[in-house]
Design a protein around this motif. Structure first.
Motif, short mmCIF file in Angstrom:
data_model
loop_
_atom_site.label_atom_id
_atom_site.label_comp_id
_atom_site.label_asym_id
_atom_site.label_seq_id
_atom_site.Cartn_x
_atom_site.Cartn_y
_atom_site.Cartn_z
N ILE A 187 51.59 -29.03 -50.53
CA ILE A 187 52.48 -27.95 -50.09
C ILE A 187 52.46 -27.82 -48.57
CG2 ILE A 187 52.84 -25.46 -50.16
CD1 ILE A 187 51.88 -25.47 -53.02
N THR A 191 55.82 -28.25 -46.26
CA THR A 191 56.39 -27.06 -45.66
C THR A 191 55.89 -26.90 -44.22
OG1 THR A 191 54.60 -25.61 -46.38
CG2 THR A 191 56.39 -25.97 -47.93
N GLY A 196 46.92 -21.97 -46.50
CA GLY A 196 47.24 -21.91 -47.92
C GLY A 196 46.01 -21.58 -48.75
N ALA A 244 58.42 -15.63 -57.56
CA ALA A 244 57.99 -16.04 -56.23
C ALA A 244 58.69 -15.20 -55.16
CB ALA A 244 58.30 -17.52 -56.01
N ILE A 271 54.96 -17.20 -48.23
CA ILE A 271 55.45 -17.46 -49.58
C ILE A 271 54.30 -17.21 -50.54
CG2 ILE A 271 56.21 -19.24 -51.22
CD1 ILE A 271 57.74 -20.55 -48.94
N CYS A 272 54.59 -16.48 -51.60
CA CYS A 272 53.60 -16.27 -52.66
C CYS A 272 54.28 -16.57 -53.99
CB CYS A 272 53.05 -14.84 -52.65
SG CYS A 272 51.72 -14.57 -53.84
N ILE A 285 49.71 -18.82 -55.78
CA ILE A 285 49.63 -19.70 -54.61
C ILE A 285 50.14 -18.93 -53.40
CG2 ILE A 285 50.51 -21.80 -53.53
CD1 ILE A 285 50.70 -23.10 -56.24
N VAL A 287 50.95 -19.24 -49.26
CA VAL A 287 51.09 -20.10 -48.07
C VAL A 287 51.64 -19.25 -46.93
CG1 VAL A 287 51.35 -22.32 -49.25
CG2 VAL A 287 53.34 -20.89 -48.92
N LEU A 296 59.02 -20.15 -42.57
CA LEU A 296 59.26 -20.61 -43.94
C LEU A 296 60.64 -20.17 -44.40
CD1 LEU A 296 55.76 -19.71 -45.42
CD2 LEU A 296 56.58 -22.00 -44.86
N HIS A 300 61.59 -24.23 -48.58
CA HIS A 300 60.13 -24.20 -48.76
C HIS A 300 59.76 -23.39 -50.00
CE1 HIS A 300 60.09 -24.75 -44.13
NE2 HIS A 300 60.01 -25.93 -44.73
N THR A 304 57.65 -24.88 -53.16
CA THR A 304 56.39 -24.24 -53.57
C THR A 304 56.46 -23.80 -55.03
OG1 THR A 304 56.03 -23.44 -51.32
CG2 THR A 304 54.76 -22.38 -53.07
N SER A 308 54.19 -25.14 -58.02
CA SER A 308 53.42 -24.16 -58.78
C SER A 308 53.58 -24.37 -60.28
CB SER A 308 53.86 -22.74 -58.40
OG SER A 308 53.26 -21.78 -59.22
#
Length: 660
Positions: A187, A191, A196, A244, A271-272, A285, A287, A296, A300, A304, A308
């Motif tokens: 990742i 990205t 992360g 996400a 990003i989650c 996850i 990042v 991001l 991206h 991700t 995931s």
């Protein structure tokens, strides 16, 4: 303007004249708004109450209801009192924030909400462009849909090639930590993120709840060596929505900002993504990008989210493989030691064919998770069988919880089994955890299951079928991993015919049946059992008693034992107390005159008395005789009878017995 017959309605969370979050309203649920984190829409504004208002639907449309908030809500400059019916385009003011209600998602998906109500409002606030905004929420990456043809072919080919290489690397991982590190590296290399982390829930999860602690599995940072906490606030947003999130322009004044984590990370975009294996949420996850030059974006987020989902599949396969290998390695050792452990840990004593058959059946069923129904007369040792099954199963490290279903009223039985919340009924001063929760990852032994009411039977059946349950007076769904062993001395088949026991519960319980023979049918085990109990009680009481005289043993062998092993145990304990020598004599042994239905002695008594006696008659006579022998000492009588003191009190009342 759309009507209620339209497919959906939406609320946009507005900051100034920009929307930061969109919520699709569920017509079957109430959407609460407030400052508390338990609300569906959280507004961090000092003028917003903890529980400010709610949006709900009735037969004729959508409604807004003020929850007695301190500063109130307003629409078009007018404060709302009580309940207000919403129209398409209404903007609800709460402090410096707004909630825009609409039936059309396409009209406002450009990223702004042009509404004169916001621009003309006296309380309008200018927001800093550095405030964090949730830019997008997605359930699936875009290149999984038909829209992939609208993208640049070269970009798609690069993404798919990277996903393919990453999938191969994940497939070669031997453990969860290695797998997680491979995913993080993939990742971060694809990205613009430079930090992360992967966090997972423990396996198996006790419940689908945010309160369970996420564990850090892997962490990587290109700019610092030590680990820095990721945003708990952002984790909660993703866990509650199961989707996400991409957010940019993070500041401490943001709706979902987390100053304790995000400021230390110096994150500019984040990003989650949830890690989802079918319907199970396995973890998250995170990042982060710390540079304004490498923000991001949606691509991206797509990448991700796709990684995931791949990671979730690989994680589940790896966990299943590790579980199978562990089971194979331990199966042989379990089988080799099972017979020895049965003797040591279960207290099953005897060398007759009946005891050997019982041990063989326990050895067959113990390593499985099958429900077991133990049947037999009172006192034969059904609880010992349940203990043997538990301690020789893979759940032996977990709890063994025993529950007598006949000792309590229906209300108290439900409370004992499922727990209750504070205030659920009179006397419920605190929350109580029920037996099912206590037995999580262990075994629950339900004795005298034939005595339960039909209502309690229905609830037991739902739990056995894998459905969650709620505590008495509660609303939270609870799921547990429990093996059930049930026992009864009743004729369940007859109870079914008399509508006193549920047929479906009978079939659910009767997966593997173990019938424990009464002691009179393996009388050859009496000397072994008697000597076993003699050693135990001599040690506990402190008497130098080490055996039986021949006349005493003859008395034990010729007795019909209506109370089975429990009665033998009580007789031996009493004989040790009475014995004044090294060997128990026949005068030290006191046996009851209660006949056993089906025995030769019992048959003679019934013939001599020339009368028919029901089980209730026999039980009543035995209780009366025992109470007389103990001079109505209820504690001593209940111990001899092998029942609880409360059960004895209930039977005394039932048979209207008096000490006269």
């Amino acid at each position: 303007m759309k009507t209620l017959n339209d497919a959906a309605a939406y609320l946009y969370v507005l900051c100034g004249n920009r929307w930061s979050e969109m919520l699709e309203l569920d017509p079957n649920k109430v959407a609460t708004v407030g400052r508390a984190k338990t609300n569906r829409i959280v507004i961090l504004d000092e003028r917003c109450s903890r529980f400010h208002c709610e949006v709900l639907r009735d037969e004729s449309g959508w409604l807004l209801r003020d929850l007695d908030s301190s500063n109130g809500v307003s629409i078009r400059g007018e404060r709302i009192v009580g309940t207000h019916r919403l129209s398409d385009g209404d903007v609800v003011r709460i402090g410096s924030h707004g909630l825009a209600f609409t039936y059309e998602i396409s009209e406002h998906c450009s990223g702004s909400f042009d509404d004169q109500q916001l621009l003309d409002a006296d309380t309008a606030t200018t927001y800093s462009t550095s405030e964090m905004q949730i830019i997008e929420r997605r359930q699936r990456p875009l290149f999984e849909s038909d829209s992939v043809d609208d993208r640049e072919p070269t970009s798609n080919q690069l993404v798919l090639a990277e996903l393919y290489r990453l999938a191969l690397a994940m497939g070669s991982a031997e453990d969860v930590k290695t797998l997680s590190e491979v995913v993080l590296e993939g990742i971060l290399s694809r990205t613009s993120a430079d930090i992360g982390a992967i966090l997972l829930f423990p396996i198996p999860r006790h419940s689908d709840s945010e309160s369970e602690q996420l564990r850090l599995i892997a962490y990587r940072s290109n700019r610092q060596k030590h680990y820095q906490l990721v945003s708990q606030q952002l984790s909660n947003v993703v866990l509650s929505g199961r989707e996400a999130v991409l957010a940019t322009d993070i500041s401490t004044g943001s709706i979902i900002s987390d100053p304790e984590s995000l400021e230390l990370l110096d994150a500019k975009s984040v990003i989650c993504a949830p890690i989802r294996a079918k319907d199970v949420l396995c973890g998250l996850i995170h990042v982060y990008s710390t540079s304004v030059d490498t923000i991001l974006d949606g691509d991206h987020l797509d990448f991700t989210l796709a990684v995931s989902d791949q990671y979730a599949v690989a994680l589940r396969n790896l966990q299943d493989r590790e579980k199978i290998l562990h089971e194979l390695q331990s199966a042989q050792a379990i089988n080799e030691s099972l017979c020895h452990r049965l003797q040591v840990e279960s207290d099953l004593v005897g060398d007759s064919a009946a005891v050997e058959d019982l041990e063989r059946k326990i050895a067959q069923v113990a390593p499985t998770n099958a429900i077991v129904l133990v049947r037999g007369e009172s006192g034969v040792g059904k609880e010992l069988v349940a203990r043997a099954i538990h301690f020789n199963s893979r759940r032996s490290d977990g709890p063994l919880i025993c529950m007598n279903c006949a000792a309590l009223t229906e209300t108290l039985l439900q409370s004992e089994l499922f727990g209750h919340e504070k205030g659920a009924f009179t006397g419920a001063t605190d929350r109580k955890i029920g037996k099912f929760e206590q037995a999580h990852q262990g075994t629950l032994f339900l004795d005298e299951i034939g005595e339960m009411s039909l209502d309690v039977q229905a609830k037991i059946l739902r739990v056995l079928e894998g459905h969650p349950f709620e505590r008495v007076g509660g609303r939270t769904a609870i799921e547990v991993d429990v093996r059930v062993v049930a026992a009864t001395n009743k004729d369940l088949e007859q109870a079914i015919e008399e509508n006193r026991f549920r047929r479906d519960l009978y079939f659910r319980l009767n997966v593997f049946e173990i019938m424990v023979q009464p002691l009179r049918e393996h009388i050859s085990d009496v000397p072994t059992l008697a000597q076993h109990f003699l050693k135990r009680f001599a040690r506990e009481i402190g008497r130098a008693v080490n055996g039986f005289k021949p006349a005493a043993m003859d008395a034990l062998m010729s007795y019909h034992w209506p109370g089975n092993v429990r009665e033998l145990q009580n007789v031996i304990e009493r004989s040790v107390i009475l014995c004044s020598q090294q060997l128990v004599d026949v005068v030290d042994i006191q046996l009851s005159n209660l006949p056993t239905v089906g025995s030769a002695d019992g048959g003679r008594r019934e013939k001599e008395e020339s009368r028919e006696a029901t089980l209730d008659d026999v039980e009543r006579d035995h209780i009366v005789a025992t109470l007389k022998r103990t001079s109505w000492n209820k504690s001593q009588a209940s111990r001899i009878l092998g029942i609880e003191r409360t059960t004895l009190d209930r039977k005394i009342k039932r048979y209207d017995l008096n000490n006269d």
